[in-house]
Design a protein around this motif. Structure first.
Motif, short mmCIF file in Angstrom:
data_model
loop_
_atom_site.label_atom_id
_atom_site.label_comp_id
_atom_site.label_asym_id
_atom_site.label_seq_id
_atom_site.Cartn_x
_atom_site.Cartn_y
_atom_site.Cartn_z
N GLN A 154 -2.69 -1.93 -3.14
CA GLN A 154 -2.27 -2.54 -4.39
C GLN A 154 -2.84 -3.95 -4.49
N CYS A 167 0.83 -1.19 0.00
CA CYS A 167 0.00 0.00 0.00
C CYS A 167 0.87 1.25 0.00
N SER A 178 -5.42 -1.35 -8.35
CA SER A 178 -5.39 -0.86 -6.98
C SER A 178 -6.76 -0.31 -6.61
#
Length: 311
Positions: free
Chosen positions: A233, A83, A239
């Motif tokens: 992600q 992330c 994402s």
């Protein structure tokens, strides 16, 4: 978990901590009511009694009993979520498994000691648990927020058997000097309950290193905008982005994802959300991802290795 009621019945309303360490909830954000403290630490779970025979005695060892499988080694790529965190268009945090990114390998507590220097941030991780952060202050010791108190402990004790790593490079803020980081941490040893200005161990440790008020409870005004974005992600090309009013709320959601694990997060998003298709690129490219339908910060409990704040 079995002693939650006992803990609460010994608290009067005035003793229940609120979102503001002074006892006055001044923020105008979406939170409603008082924050109550519960406990979900593994130490609160009563140990399981061994199997017993008909006469009440312990069962003898038998070849018929199926041995437990050996514990699987902790693999960050399997359990953790890649992330990035943005404040407006600036990337302020990134956890990535891409080559050349911040190392996320974990070590036993004994081996981790050889990699720590005073002022380092240390993260202890384990499957299905909230990560626990601490500040290494030298002499094999760390300062950390644990069970509603800032404590000075030996690193090996603070780890509680979990593997750990140095995480100085996850947040992209400019750090304070190592001596200032250590001073910040040691100055708050012994602070507890309503004296605390941090919701979890990560916020406390990050504040010690970077000195930014955004890591504190109520450290930011809530004015209706959502300047923080958490980009999760899903794959190399996909994402999903969540928006938050404060870094405090975002960290709570990020830690919830760490606790439930990568597989559960991906399943949750696949079931309820529609991920965006970002452009290929690094952290700065990801900032241009079109936000997908949003959800509010998780209402689930936020742990502090034994202490949970429930809204």
């Amino acid at each position: 978990m079995g002693n939650q009621v006992e803990k609460l019945t010994h608290l009067s309303y005035k003793e229940v901590p609120t979102a503001d360490p002074t006892g006055v909830d001044r923020d105008d954000g979406p939170r409603i009511g008082v924050s109550y403290i519960f406990s979900n630490d593994d130490e609160d779970v009563e140990p399981q009694a061994p199997p017993q025979g008909p006469d009440g005695g312990a069962l003898p060892d038998s070849g018929d009993r199926v041995p437990l499988p050996p514990p699987q080694p902790y693999d960050p790529r399997q359990h953790e979520v890649e992330c990035s965190v943005f404040y407006r268009d600036e990337c302020i945090y990134q956890k990535s498994f891409a080559p050349g990114s911040a190392a996320l390998s974990t070590y036993t507590p004994e081996n981790l000691l050889n990699k720590c220097s005073p002022g380092d941030l240390v993260e202890f991780v384990s499957q299905a648990q909230y990560p626990h952060w601490a500040v290494y202050v030298g002499n094999f010791q760390v300062v950390h927020l644990h069970r509603l108190e800032v404590s000075n402990s030996f690193l090996t004790d603070a780890s509680q058997g979990r593997r750990g790593r140095v995480v100085n490079d996850l947040y992209r803020y400019k750090p304070l000097s190592p001596s200032a980081v250590v001073r910040n941490a040691l100055a708050h040893v012994g602070a507890k309950e309503r004296e605390l200005s941090w919701r979890n161990s990560e916020s406390f440790a990050a504040w010690c290193r970077y000195g930014k008020r955004e890591f504190k409870i109520g450290g930011e005004l809530r004015i209706g905008k959502q300047p923080y974005r958490l980009q999760i992600q899903l794959s190399a090309q996909r994402s999903h982005t969540l928006e938050f009013q404060s870094l405090e709320d975002l960290i709570m959601e990020k830690r919830r994802n760490d606790q439930i694990g990568r597989a559960a997060v991906l399943q949750e998003l696949a079931t309820h959300l529609h991920p965006a298709e970002p452009d290929e690129g690094d952290c700065s490219d990801a900032a241009r991802t079109t936000p997908s339908p949003l959800r509010p910060p998780a209402p689930a409990s936020e742990e502090e290795d034994g202490d949970s704040v429930v809204h």
